[in-house]
Design an enzyme around this catalytic site. Structure first.
Site, PDB file in Angstrom:
ATOM      1  N   HIS A   1      -3.807 -13.680  -4.992  1.00 44.60           N
ATOM      2  CA  HIS A   1      -4.316 -13.575  -3.622  1.00 44.60           C
ATOM      3  C   HIS A   1      -5.827 -13.834  -3.687  1.00 44.60           C
ATOM      4  O   HIS A   1      -6.462 -13.506  -4.686  1.00 44.60           O
ATOM      5  CB  HIS A   1      -4.029 -12.156  -3.135  1.00 44.60           C
ATOM      6  CG  HIS A   1      -4.304 -11.901  -1.684  1.00 44.60           C
ATOM      7  ND1 HIS A   1      -5.577 -11.709  -1.202  1.00 44.60           N
ATOM      8  CD2 HIS A   1      -3.477 -11.785  -0.624  1.00 44.60           C
ATOM      9  CE1 HIS A   1      -5.516 -11.479   0.100  1.00 44.60           C
ATOM     10  NE2 HIS A   1      -4.255 -11.520   0.480  1.00 44.60           N
TER      11      HIS A   1
ATOM     12  N   ASP B   1      -3.946  -6.028  -9.661  1.00 45.65           N
ATOM     13  CA  ASP B   1      -3.825  -6.020  -8.204  1.00 45.65           C
ATOM     14  C   ASP B   1      -2.380  -5.629  -7.890  1.00 45.65           C
ATOM     15  O   ASP B   1      -1.457  -6.426  -8.055  1.00 45.65           O
ATOM     16  CB  ASP B   1      -4.147  -7.419  -7.663  1.00 45.65           C
ATOM     17  CG  ASP B   1      -3.818  -7.569  -6.185  1.00 45.65           C
ATOM     18  OD1 ASP B   1      -3.357  -6.593  -5.567  1.00 45.65           O
ATOM     19  OD2 ASP B   1      -4.011  -8.683  -5.655  1.00 45.65           O
TER      20      ASP B   1
ATOM     21  N   GLN C   1       1.016  -5.835  -3.723  1.00 45.46           N
ATOM     22  CA  GLN C   1       2.401  -6.162  -3.361  1.00 45.46           C
ATOM     23  C   GLN C   1       3.410  -5.331  -4.133  1.00 45.46           C
ATOM     24  O   GLN C   1       4.550  -5.171  -3.703  1.00 45.46           O
ATOM     25  CB  GLN C   1       2.667  -7.655  -3.603  1.00 45.46           C
ATOM     26  CG  GLN C   1       1.959  -8.574  -2.636  1.00 45.46           C
ATOM     27  CD  GLN C   1       2.327  -8.309  -1.187  1.00 45.46           C
ATOM     28  OE1 GLN C   1       3.408  -7.828  -0.880  1.00 45.46           O
ATOM     29  NE2 GLN C   1       1.421  -8.629  -0.283  1.00 45.46           N
TER      30      GLN C   1
ATOM     31  N   LYS D   1       0.355  -1.341   2.893  1.00 39.25           N
ATOM     32  CA  LYS D   1       1.471  -2.092   2.307  1.00 39.25           C
ATOM     33  C   LYS D   1       2.533  -1.149   1.740  1.00 39.25           C
ATOM     34  O   LYS D   1       3.561  -1.582   1.244  1.00 39.25           O
ATOM     35  CB  LYS D   1       0.963  -3.012   1.195  1.00 39.25           C
ATOM     36  CG  LYS D   1      -0.095  -4.006   1.684  1.00 39.25           C
ATOM     37  CD  LYS D   1       0.167  -5.387   1.179  1.00 39.25           C
ATOM     38  CE  LYS D   1      -1.024  -6.288   1.319  1.00 39.25           C
ATOM     39  NZ  LYS D   1      -1.021  -7.059   2.575  1.00 39.25           N
TER      40      LYS D   1
ATOM     41  N   CYS E   1      -3.295 -16.364   2.177  1.00 37.50           N
ATOM     42  CA  CYS E   1      -4.484 -16.035   1.364  1.00 37.50           C
ATOM     43  C   CYS E   1      -4.282 -16.442  -0.086  1.00 37.50           C
ATOM     44  O   CYS E   1      -4.714 -15.736  -1.007  1.00 37.50           O
ATOM     45  CB  CYS E   1      -4.833 -14.553   1.447  1.00 37.50           C
ATOM     46  SG  CYS E   1      -5.228 -14.007   3.093  1.00 37.50           S
TER      47      CYS E   1
END
Lengths: 132, 413
Positions: free
Chosen positions: B116, B200, B203, B226, B366
C-alpha cells in the site's frame, strides 16, 4: 443506470472526433491521477475559431464520452465559446447527473481543452506534455 | 454466533437494508458494542486522561490504559509496547521519521512492490532524507512475494548486512494474499540480526491471529477501522528496544517529563510517542472491537472468508468465464478479490453496481506500483467482513450481469 443513458454509451462506443490531428496547433494531455483517466486533446485554431478538434484517451465511459461530446459540440465554434464553457455548461452538455465522485471524469476533457489553448505547438511539432 | 446473529450486531446493515457491503478492506462496519463503548465515554466519563486529579479523569485514564492492555493481549505484546496513533499511516510514518537519525547513506531499506502507498512512500521519503538505497522486491507470476520464493543466494542479494529496515505487508490489499512473513523475517535475521522489520498489518488484523513474539517483527502497525473499530485510531506496536530507538515525530503535551526554556526530557514508553490528548473514545472503541472479534474467534473468521471466496470465484467463473480476470494468488487469502471485468473500466463497474446498492472499491487501491506490475490500469475490488453472506455475492453476480448488459448495448448513432 442514470449515468449510462444512451448518449454516454453511444459516444463511448462510437467516439466522435477521435484520433490525432497531424497539423494540430495546440495540444494538451490531461489525467485524473486518482482513477487513471487520460485525455489528449489536439486543436487546430485559426482566426479565433476551433477549426478542428480531436481526442485520444483511456479511461471510464464517462471521461471518454464527455470528450467526444465536447469535441462534437465545439468544432467550428469560436475560441471564446470554448473558453466560456464552465463546469455547469459541461455537465449540461453531458446531459446526465453525475455523482460527486464522477464529476471529475465528466470535466477532464473540458479542463484539458482549456489547457490546450495555452499550449501552442511550435512549427506544428507535437510536444509531449508531462503529467501535471 | 452465526452470520445472521452477527449481522444483527451491525446497525449500518439495519439502517441500509438494501446495502450489499463488499468494501470491508477499506473500512469494516462498526458493531453496536463499539458504538456503545465510545458513546459511554462521552456520556459517562468524557474528560481528559493522565492529568486530572478527579474521579472522572482517573476513570478515563483507567479505561484508556485497559484498552492498551486489551490491544497488547490481542497481538501477544506487553502494554508498554503499544502506542495509540491515528492509524496505520501515522504509525508507519512515526517509524520512518523516527529512524531518520539511525539510517545512514550506505544503509539499505527493503520493501516490496505489493505494498500500500502508506508502506512505500514513508520509505521513499526516508531514503531521500538519508541517502539510503531503497530496494523494492517484486512478485512472482503466481502473485506471491519474491522474498518468499527466492533461493538463499538470491535472497542474500536483496537483504544484506547493510539492510537496516525491511518493511512488509502481512496481507495485500489488492491481492488478498497472506504473506509468509514469519519465514521471511527469519531468513532476513539470519543475514542481519539487527535488521528492523516493520509489518503493515492493516489488512491482516481482522483476519489472522497475530502473535508479534512469534513473528519476531520489530514494529507492527494497524488501524482500528479495518478491524470493526472506530476511524481515527490505530496502533504502533514495537519491541521495547525498537520503540526506544524512535525519535518522536510529534512533540508537545503529555509526552514530556521535565521542560525548561531550552530543554526537555521525554517520558518513558509508550507515552513519549503519544503527544497531545489522544483519541480516548477511539481507544476504548478499538478495545471493544478486539474483544468482539476475539469472542467470535479467528477459526470462524477464516473459515467464513474461505467459504465466501471459493463461492465467489466459482460464481464469477460460471457466469462470466474468461471475461473476469482475478488478480490473486493461490496462497491463504484474507477474503478479498480484485478483478477486471470484460474491458469495462472499474469506475463504470462500481458506479453501476452502486445503483444496485452494491458497494465495491474501484481504482488502484492506493497501490499504483502494484497495478503497473500487474499490467492493469485499475481493478474492481470486493472484500468480505464477518457479516458478508453468499446472498451478498449472489446480488453482486446479478449486478455484474447488469453491468455487462449495459455495456453490451450498441446504440445506433
Amino acid at each position: 443506470m442514470n449515468n449510462y443513458q444512451e448518449k454516454i454509451l453511444d459516444h463511448y462506443h462510437h467516439p466522435r472526433c477521435h484520433g490525432d490531428l497531424t497539423d494540430a496547433t495546440h495540444l494538451a494531455h490531461g489525467r485524473n491521477t486518482s482513477c487513471g483517466d487520460i485525455i489528449n486533446i489536439s486543436l487546430i485554431i485559426k482566426d479565433d475559431t476551433v477549426q478542428d478538434i480531436s481526442f485520444t484517451g483511456d479511461g471510464c465511459a464517462i471521461s471518454q464520452a464527455a470528450a467526444s461530446i465536447l469535441a462534437e459540440y465545439i468544432k467550428g465554434k469560436s475560441v471564446d465559446d470554448l473558453k466560456k464553457i464552465n463546469k455547469d455548461g459541461m455537465l449540461k452538455l453531458v446531459e446526465i447527473p453525475l455523482s460527486p465522485a464522477r464529476i471529475k471524469c465528466g470535466l477532464l476533457a473540458l479542463q484539458t481543452a482549456h489547457e490546450a489553448l495555452n499550449l501552442p505547438t511550435k512549427n506544428n511539432t507535437k510536444k509531449i506534455i508531462n503529467d501535471v | 454466533m452465526n452470520t445472521q446473529e452477527i449481522r444483527q450486531q451491525f446497525p449500518m446493515l439495519a439502517h441500509n437494508s438494501q446495502l450489499v457491503y463488499l468494501d470491508s478492506a477499506a473500512s469494516a462496519l462498526t458493531p453496536q458494542c463499539v458504538i456503545d463503548a465510545q458513546s459511554q465515554y462521552y456520556q459517562e466519563y468524557g474528560v481528559n486522561i493522565a492529568r486530572g486529579l478527579y474521579d472522572a479523569s482517573t476513570h478515563a485514564t483507567s479505561k484508556y490504559e485497559s484498552a492498551r492492555q486489551e490491544v497488547a493481549q490481542f497481538i501477544g505484546a506487553r502494554a508498554s509496547q503499544i502506542v495509540f496513533t491515528s492509524g496505520t499511516t501515522m504509525s508507519i510514518n512515526m517509524i520512518a521519521h523516527g529512524l531518520t537519525d539511525s539510517i545512514c547513506a550506505n544503509s539499505r531499506i527493503a520493501t516490496t512492490i505489493a505494498e500500500h502507498h502508506s508502506n512505500l512512500i514513508p520509505w521513499q521519503q526516508l531514503s531521500a532524507r538519508t541517502g539510503a538505497k531503497l530496494d523494492i522486491v517484486g512478485i512472482t507470476n503466481n502473485k506471491e512475494l519474491e522474498l518468499s520464493t527466492l533461493t538463499n543466494q538470491e535472497f542474500a542479494q536483496i537483504i544484506t548486512p547493510q539492510t537496516a529496515v525491511l518493511a512488509l505487508g502481512y496481507a495485500s490489499n489488492v491481492l488478498g494474499n497472506v504473506n509468509p512473513i514469519a519465514q521471511i523475517i527469519k531468513r532476513a535475521r539470519a543475514i542481519n540480526p539487527n535488521i528492523l522489520v516493520v509489518v503493515d498489518a492493516a489488512q491482516a488484523i481482522a483476519h489472522i491471529e497475530i502473535d508479534v513474539a512469534q513473528l519476531d517483527c520489530d514494529f507492527l502497525a494497524f488501524s482500528g477501522h479495518k478491524v470493526y473499530g472506530p476511524t481515527g485510531i490505530g496502533i504502533l506496536y514495537g519491541k521495547t528496544k525498537a520503540l526506544a530507538q524512535l525519535t518522536p515525530l510529534i512533540t508537545g503535551g503529555e509526552m514530556v517529563d521535565r521542560v525548561s526554556e531550552n530543554n526537555v526530557t521525554f517520558k518513558g514508553l509508550p507515552h513519549r510517542l503519544e503527544a497531545g490528548t489522544p483519541n480516548i473514545a477511539g481507544a476504548v472503541g478499538l478495545a471493544s472491537a478486539l474483544e468482539f472479534l476475539r469472542k467470535i474467534g479467528f477459526d470462524k473468521v477464516s473459515k467464513h472468508a474461505k467459504e465466501l471466496l471459493d463461492y465467489t470465484k466459482d460464481k464469477l467463473r460460471k457466469n462470466f468465464g474468461d471475461n473476469t480476470i482475478i488478480y490473486t494468488g493461490n496462497s491463504e487469502n484474507i477474503g478479498l478479490l480484485s478483478f477486471s471485468f470484460f474491458d469495462i473500466h472499474p469506475h463504470d463497474v462500481a458506479d453501476i453496481l452502486n445503483t444496485h446498492h452494491i458497494a465495491v472499491r474501484a481504482g488502484t487501491h492506493c497501490a499504483q506500483p502494484l497495478h503497473s506490475t500487474l499490467g492493469v490500469g485499475a481493478t474492481t475490488r470486493i472484500s468480505f467482513g464477518i457479516y458478508t453472506t453468499t446472498a451478498d455475492i449472489d446480488q453482486l453476480i446479478t449486478g455484474l450481469g447488469a453491468v455487462r448488459d449495459i455495456f453490451a448495448q450498441n446504440p445506433k448513432i
